[in-house]
Design a protein around this motif. Structure first.
Motif, PDB file in Angstrom:
ATOM      1  N   ALA A 153       1.738  -8.367  10.502  1.00  0.00           N
ATOM      2  CA  ALA A 153       3.157  -8.393  10.135  1.00  0.00           C
ATOM      3  C   ALA A 153       3.444  -7.421   8.994  1.00  0.00           C
ATOM      4  N   ILE A 154       2.536  -7.355   8.020  1.00  0.00           N
ATOM      5  CA  ILE A 154       2.705  -6.401   6.919  1.00  0.00           C
ATOM      6  C   ILE A 154       2.702  -4.973   7.448  1.00  0.00           C
ATOM      7  N   LEU A 155       1.750  -4.642   8.310  1.00  0.00           N
ATOM      8  CA  LEU A 155       1.652  -3.286   8.866  1.00  0.00           C
ATOM      9  C   LEU A 155       2.860  -2.953   9.736  1.00  0.00           C
ATOM     10  N   ARG A 156       3.327  -3.918  10.501  1.00  0.00           N
ATOM     11  CA  ARG A 156       4.514  -3.722  11.348  1.00  0.00           C
ATOM     12  C   ARG A 156       5.746  -3.447  10.480  1.00  0.00           C
ATOM     13  N   GLY A 157       5.805  -4.084   9.321  1.00  0.00           N
ATOM     14  CA  GLY A 157       6.932  -3.879   8.415  1.00  0.00           C
ATOM     15  C   GLY A 157       7.103  -2.435   7.994  1.00  0.00           C
ATOM     16  N   TYR A 158       6.024  -1.687   7.847  1.00  0.00           N
ATOM     17  CA  TYR A 158       6.135  -0.276   7.463  1.00  0.00           C
ATOM     18  C   TYR A 158       6.843   0.544   8.533  1.00  0.00           C
ATOM     19  N   ARG A 159       6.742   0.121   9.779  1.00  0.00           N
ATOM     20  CA  ARG A 159       7.414   0.824  10.877  1.00  0.00           C
ATOM     21  C   ARG A 159       8.844   0.346  11.069  1.00  0.00           C
ATOM     22  N   GLU A 160       9.083  -0.942  10.824  1.00  0.00           N
ATOM     23  CA  GLU A 160      10.359  -1.539  11.211  1.00  0.00           C
ATOM     24  C   GLU A 160      11.367  -1.698  10.075  1.00  0.00           C
ATOM     25  N   LEU A 161      10.907  -1.815   8.850  1.00  0.00           N
ATOM     26  CA  LEU A 161      11.816  -2.002   7.723  1.00  0.00           C
ATOM     27  C   LEU A 161      12.308  -0.654   7.205  1.00  0.00           C
ATOM     28  N   PRO A 162      13.440  -0.650   6.500  1.00  0.00           N
ATOM     29  CA  PRO A 162      13.907   0.603   5.896  1.00  0.00           C
ATOM     30  C   PRO A 162      12.856   1.187   4.953  1.00  0.00           C
ATOM     31  N   GLU A 163      12.870   2.473   4.789  1.00  0.00           N
ATOM     32  CA  GLU A 163      11.920   3.170   3.913  1.00  0.00           C
ATOM     33  C   GLU A 163      11.929   2.546   2.525  1.00  0.00           C
ATOM     34  N   GLY A 164      10.733   2.332   1.967  1.00  0.00           N
ATOM     35  CA  GLY A 164      10.608   1.755   0.639  1.00  0.00           C
ATOM     36  C   GLY A 164      10.559   0.246   0.625  1.00  0.00           C
ATOM     37  N   MET A 165      10.769  -0.375   1.785  1.00  0.00           N
ATOM     38  CA  MET A 165      10.660  -1.826   1.866  1.00  0.00           C
ATOM     39  C   MET A 165       9.345  -2.180   2.529  1.00  0.00           C
ATOM     40  N   GLY A 166       8.891  -3.383   2.259  1.00  0.00           N
ATOM     41  CA  GLY A 166       7.649  -3.855   2.836  1.00  0.00           C
ATOM     42  C   GLY A 166       6.834  -4.577   1.779  1.00  0.00           C
ATOM     43  N   THR A 167       5.595  -4.854   2.121  1.00  0.00           N
ATOM     44  CA  THR A 167       4.656  -5.529   1.237  1.00  0.00           C
ATOM     45  C   THR A 167       3.609  -4.517   0.822  1.00  0.00           C
ATOM     46  N   PHE A 168       3.417  -4.368  -0.488  1.00  0.00           N
ATOM     47  CA  PHE A 168       2.556  -3.324  -1.010  1.00  0.00           C
ATOM     48  C   PHE A 168       1.420  -3.913  -1.840  1.00  0.00           C
ATOM     49  N   ALA A 169       0.225  -3.439  -1.574  1.00  0.00           N
ATOM     50  CA  ALA A 169      -0.941  -3.846  -2.355  1.00  0.00           C
ATOM     51  C   ALA A 169      -0.778  -3.339  -3.778  1.00  0.00           C
ATOM     52  N   VAL A 170      -1.138  -4.163  -4.738  1.00  0.00           N
ATOM     53  CA  VAL A 170      -1.113  -3.781  -6.151  1.00  0.00           C
ATOM     54  C   VAL A 170      -2.560  -3.694  -6.608  1.00  0.00           C
ATOM     55  N   VAL A 171      -2.943  -2.497  -7.043  1.00  0.00           N
ATOM     56  CA  VAL A 171      -4.316  -2.269  -7.491  1.00  0.00           C
ATOM     57  C   VAL A 171      -4.303  -1.675  -8.892  1.00  0.00           C
ATOM     58  N   GLY A 172      -5.394  -1.898  -9.608  1.00  0.00           N
ATOM     59  CA  GLY A 172      -5.526  -1.333 -10.946  1.00  0.00           C
ATOM     60  C   GLY A 172      -5.595   0.181 -10.886  1.00  0.00           C
ATOM     61  N   LYS A 173      -4.906   0.835 -11.782  1.00  0.00           N
ATOM     62  CA  LYS A 173      -4.855   2.293 -11.779  1.00  0.00           C
ATOM     63  C   LYS A 173      -6.207   2.916 -12.078  1.00  0.00           C
ATOM     64  N   GLY A 174      -6.940   2.326 -12.985  1.00  0.00           N
ATOM     65  CA  GLY A 174      -8.223   2.919 -13.360  1.00  0.00           C
ATOM     66  C   GLY A 174      -9.344   2.601 -12.401  1.00  0.00           C
ATOM     67  N   ASP A 175      -9.450   1.342 -12.002  1.00  0.00           N
ATOM     68  CA  ASP A 175     -10.599   0.922 -11.199  1.00  0.00           C
ATOM     69  C   ASP A 175     -10.288   0.642  -9.736  1.00  0.00           C
ATOM     70  N   GLY A 176      -9.017   0.636  -9.359  1.00  0.00           N
ATOM     71  CA  GLY A 176      -8.645   0.375  -7.974  1.00  0.00           C
ATOM     72  C   GLY A 176      -8.848  -1.064  -7.538  1.00  0.00           C
ATOM     73  N   ALA A 177      -9.087  -1.969  -8.501  1.00  0.00           N
ATOM     74  CA  ALA A 177      -9.314  -3.378  -8.168  1.00  0.00           C
ATOM     75  C   ALA A 177      -8.049  -3.988  -7.589  1.00  0.00           C
ATOM     76  N   PHE A 178      -8.199  -4.727  -6.485  1.00  0.00           N
ATOM     77  CA  PHE A 178      -7.073  -5.401  -5.841  1.00  0.00           C
ATOM     78  C   PHE A 178      -6.634  -6.571  -6.709  1.00  0.00           C
ATOM     79  N   LEU A 179      -5.351  -6.595  -7.059  1.00  0.00           N
ATOM     80  CA  LEU A 179      -4.799  -7.640  -7.911  1.00  0.00           C
ATOM     81  C   LEU A 179      -3.884  -8.591  -7.155  1.00  0.00           C
ATOM     82  N   GLY A 180      -3.243  -8.082  -6.104  1.00  0.00           N
ATOM     83  CA  GLY A 180      -2.293  -8.894  -5.349  1.00  0.00           C
ATOM     84  C   GLY A 180      -1.338  -8.011  -4.581  1.00  0.00           C
ATOM     85  N   TRP A 181      -0.151  -8.546  -4.331  1.00  0.00           N
ATOM     86  CA  TRP A 181       0.856  -7.732  -3.657  1.00  0.00           C
ATOM     87  C   TRP A 181       2.246  -8.019  -4.199  1.00  0.00           C
TER      88      TRP A 181
END
Length: 195
Positions: free
Chosen positions: A54-82
């Protein structure tokens, strides 16, 4: 991975199929899911078969800039959430508005990451002209999420009660809706444009 935004400490990017393990761990955490949907963790197979597609489908179907985005640390790339922006579809919200959502690992709580990510996407929504108002909702007893909404610049507009198929402890206190309009957002923005 396609990056939507960068903040001082975070990168907000699109999810990919290789993010299944991190997403399943997030949605499978009882602390994270305590106030969401049924109040129970989601099994990995549900995340793999329903949530991530559903998250991946949202990138195709929702308006540009909308959707669910992974939030990662800038320095280490650690996954923090979305963090998410989408047309409002949560129970109790009026159609036609833009809804803010977020989920973060407990290890990331209390460090300002959710607020930093939420401010970034709300600012993006207003700056790109895709909305006139951003709304968010949570259970009234979810103090942590409510703090994020306030720190992001949203204000409490109402408490409401819905019938839920599964009882979650605290549901008797209802749900809350928070909102910020474009005008309110612009009035709050520091003169240097940074938060």
């Amino acid at each position: 991975m396609t990056t939507l935004l960068e903040t001082e400490r975070l990168v907000l990017r699109r999810f990919g199929t290789d993010d299944l393990d991190e997403l399943a761990a997030l949605h499978g955490d009882p602390e994270v899911m305590r106030y969401i949907d049924t109040g129970r963790p989601q099994p990995r197979e549900v995340v793999a078969a329903e949530v991530l597609p559903a998250i991946l489908r949202g990138y195709r179907e929702l308006p540009e800039g909308m959707g669910t985005f992974a939030v990662v640390g800038k320095g280490d790339g650690a996954f923090l959430g979305w963090v998410a922006l989408r047309p409002a579809d949560s129970v109790g919200l009026a159609a036609g508005s833009t809804e803010l959502g977020y989920r973060f690992r407990p290890a990331a709580w209390g460090r300002g990451y959710a607020t930093e990510a939420a401010r970034a996407v709300v600012g993006y929504a207003f700056d790109s002209g895709t909305t006139e108002a951003v709304v968010a909702t949570t259970m009234a007893v979810n103090a942590g999420s409510r703090r994020v909404m306030v720190k992001t610049g949203l204000r409490h507009v109402r408490t409401f009660h819905e019938e839920w198929p599964d009882h979650i402890e605290g549901a008797e206190h209802g749900d809350v809706e928070y909102l910020v309009t474009r005008r309110e957002w612009e009035a709050q923005r520091p003169t240097d444009g940074r938060w």
